[in-house]
Structure formats: structure tokens, C-alpha cells
Design an enzyme around this catalytic site. Structure first.
Site, PDB file in Angstrom:
ATOM      1  N   ASP A   1       1.066  -1.414   0.011  1.00 43.69           N
ATOM      2  CA  ASP A   1      -0.155   0.028  -0.248  1.00 43.69           C
ATOM      3  C   ASP A   1       0.696   1.154  -0.273  1.00 43.69           C
ATOM      4  O   ASP A   1       2.018   1.151   0.403  1.00 43.69           O
ATOM      5  CB  ASP A   1      -1.102  -0.067   1.031  1.00 43.69           C
ATOM      6  CG  ASP A   1      -1.533   1.561   1.577  1.00 43.69           C
ATOM      7  OD1 ASP A   1      -2.460   1.510   0.988  1.00 43.69           O
ATOM      8  OD2 ASP A   1      -1.585   1.367   2.696  1.00 43.69           O
TER       9      ASP A   1
ATOM     10  N   ASP B   1      -1.926  -0.853   5.892  1.00 40.30           N
ATOM     11  CA  ASP B   1      -2.207  -0.141   6.761  1.00 40.30           C
ATOM     12  C   ASP B   1      -4.360   0.085   7.644  1.00 40.30           C
ATOM     13  O   ASP B   1      -4.268  -0.285   8.608  1.00 40.30           O
ATOM     14  CB  ASP B   1      -2.097   0.992   7.577  1.00 40.30           C
ATOM     15  CG  ASP B   1      -2.650   2.170   6.884  1.00 40.30           C
ATOM     16  OD1 ASP B   1      -2.701   3.385   7.038  1.00 40.30           O
ATOM     17  OD2 ASP B   1      -2.354   1.756   5.243  1.00 40.30           O
TER      18      ASP B   1
ATOM     19  N   ASP C   1       0.045   5.391   1.135  1.00 35.61           N
ATOM     20  CA  ASP C   1      -0.426   6.037   1.845  1.00 35.61           C
ATOM     21  C   ASP C   1      -0.032   5.542   3.304  1.00 35.61           C
ATOM     22  O   ASP C   1      -1.264   4.303   3.497  1.00 35.61           O
ATOM     23  CB  ASP C   1      -1.615   6.914   1.437  1.00 35.61           C
ATOM     24  CG  ASP C   1      -1.309   7.456   0.543  1.00 35.61           C
ATOM     25  OD1 ASP C   1      -2.085   9.026   0.738  1.00 35.61           O
ATOM     26  OD2 ASP C   1      -1.855   7.080  -1.489  1.00 35.61           O
TER      27      ASP C   1
ATOM     28  N   ASN D   1      -9.000  -0.931   3.377  1.00 33.89           N
ATOM     29  CA  ASN D   1      -8.783  -1.321   1.791  1.00 33.89           C
ATOM     30  C   ASN D   1      -8.231  -2.112   1.612  1.00 33.89           C
ATOM     31  O   ASN D   1      -7.773  -2.416   0.723  1.00 33.89           O
ATOM     32  CB  ASN D   1      -9.031  -0.091   1.317  1.00 33.89           C
ATOM     33  CG  ASN D   1      -8.036   0.774   1.694  1.00 33.89           C
ATOM     34  OD1 ASN D   1      -7.205   0.895   2.381  1.00 33.89           O
ATOM     35  ND2 ASN D   1      -7.496   1.547   0.322  1.00 33.89           N
TER      36      ASN D   1
END
Length: 246
Positions: A37, A199, A39, A202
Site C-alpha cells: 500500500d 495499514d 499512503d 481497504n
């Protein structure tokens, strides 16, 4: 490796590094793909929140982001459309300033990527964020693949819309899962030979289909379902799971 059963008791390997149902050390070379991921995982910020700051709407946007990452908003696509709509009028230069002045790699990110590449893994960046940042990080870190959402920019200004791409409209949790599975197929490996790090809520779908799921300073819902949880230190703490001869 199946998703972590709730009954498995977490075991702390060292302060801030917890595993469930794993017998460390593992061998890094037994894996073929690592998916990150972006962000708040590979990088230190939520890009949409920082862009919203330029529009004077960071508080409003960040509240939606936090709820989405905690899994309190079930329709990720709609939540992203709402947030992007609030970015209307932000200039491309202001987006560039977020990249230059606010975006930083999280500690250990470059080291982990280098170690994975040295061990023969392909590296995928798959994000519910934006191509403006993901593509630059792909080039900066020499990543093999990147998929994220495309902000519409007209005359140097954000329109508040997302542009559909050849693979679909928005990279949400389901698309992250599909992207990981398709990348495994492309490089000729089983999903059990993949690692996924994230984190937020999603990220759960892609984490559920890989051999090793890793929560990095994650929301409680994500931490509870991951095989590995890193709560202190950098991303490269993942390497503590692997034997030196890997």
C-alpha cells in the site's frame, strides 16, 4: 497460507513486532512478490488529506479518510469520490508541493525494497491514492509495477473527478486484491508466494489472499487480521522474520 484465524494467539518476536501462526525464521527467497500500500504504509502521509489542506478542507477530508481506513465506511469508492470532489480548484503546482515538501518514505522503506529485489522478488505498489505520487515513487524506487487512481487535471487545476483507466474506475480493496492476483499470474507465482503490506481496511482483501500479510502501524481491524504486525520501527523490521541465508 490462509487468513489468520481469530483463535491464533499473537506472539511478540521483539518489541513492536508481533506474529500469528508463523514459525520464524522464514526464507525471503521463497516469496516472489511483495505488494505495498502507499499512503501511511510506504510513505508517511495520506496524500488526499494533504492536497485537501491546500483547499482549506483538510479537516473534512481527513475525517472521511480516517473512517474509511478504520473500515467504518463500507463503500470506499464513494468515499474517495466525495474526498476528490472537495479537491476541486487545487492547482497542479500545489499537488507538486505536497510531493516535494510533505511526502517522505517511511523509515526502512528503501531498505526493504532493496532487500526484496536482491532476493529476487518483484515489487508492486497498489494504492487507493493517486498516480501523481505512485508513479513517481515507482520510478524513484525502481518498482516493477504500480496501480493507483488518476486525478483529472484540466488547465493545471484539479476538476474534482477521477479518470477511469483501462483496468477500471477506482482502485479500491477489491481492485487491490485483483491486482495482486493478476500480478502473481503475470510473473508465474502462487498467491501463497506473495507478501502484502498495508495499514487500512481497504488493504484487507489483498492481505487475505497472500501467503504473508503484514500490518504496518495499522488500524486495529487490520492489525487483528494480519499474520505480522509492525507497531514500532520501520518497514524493514519485516526482515527480522527471515533467516540470514534467505
Amino acid at each position: 497460507m490462509s487468513p489468520t484465524p481469530a483463535s491464533e494467539t499473537p506472539r511478540e518476536l521483539s518489541p513492536g513486532l508481533t506474529v500469528r501462526g508463523l514459525d520464524a525464521p522464514l526464507r525471503l527467497r521463497d516469496f516472489k512478490l511483495i505488494a505495498f500500500d502507499m499512503d501511511s504504509t510506504l510513505i508517511n502521509i495520506e496524500c488526499v488529506d494533504e492536497i485537501a489542506d491546500a483547499a482549506g478542507r483538510k479537516t473534512e477530508v481527513a475525517a472521511i479518510t480516517e473512517a474509511a481506513m478504520r473500515g467504518e465506511i463500507t463503500d470506499y469508492k464513494e468515499s474517495l469520490r466525495q474526498r476528490v470532489a472537495l479537491l476541486k480548484g487545487v492547482t497542479e503546482e500545489q499537488v507538486a508541493q505536497v510531493y516535494r515538501n510533505r511526502l517522505r518514505l517511511n523509515p526502512g522503506a528503501a531498505e526493504l525494497v532493496l532487500a526484496c529485489k536482491a532476493a529476487g522478488l518483484k515489487v508492486l505498489l497498489v494504492s487507493g491514492g493517486f498516480t501523481y505520487f505512485a508513479d513517481r515513487l515507482r520510478d524513484r524506487l525502481a518498482l516493477d509495477f504500480a496501480r493507483s487512481n488518476l486525478l483529472e487535471i484540466q488547465h493545471g487545476v484539479l476538476t474534482g473527478r477521477i479518470v477511469p483507466q483501462s483496468w477500471g474506475d477506482i482502485c479500491d480493496g477489491a481492485m487491490k486484491r485483483e491486482t495482486v492476483l493478476r500480478t502473481c499470474s503475470l510473473i508465474g507465482c502462487s498467491p501463497t508466494q506473495a507478501i502484502a503490506m498495508g495499514d487500512g481496511a481497504n488493504d484487507l482483501e489483498m492481505m487475505s489472499v497472500v501467503g504473508l500479510s503484514v500490518a504496518y502501524r495499522a488500524k486495529p481491524k487490520v492489525r487483528e487480521q494480519a499474520r505480522v504486525a509492525i507497531d514500532m520501527g520501520g518497514l524493514d523490521r519485516l526482515l527480522e522474520l527471515f533467516s540470514d541465508e534467505a
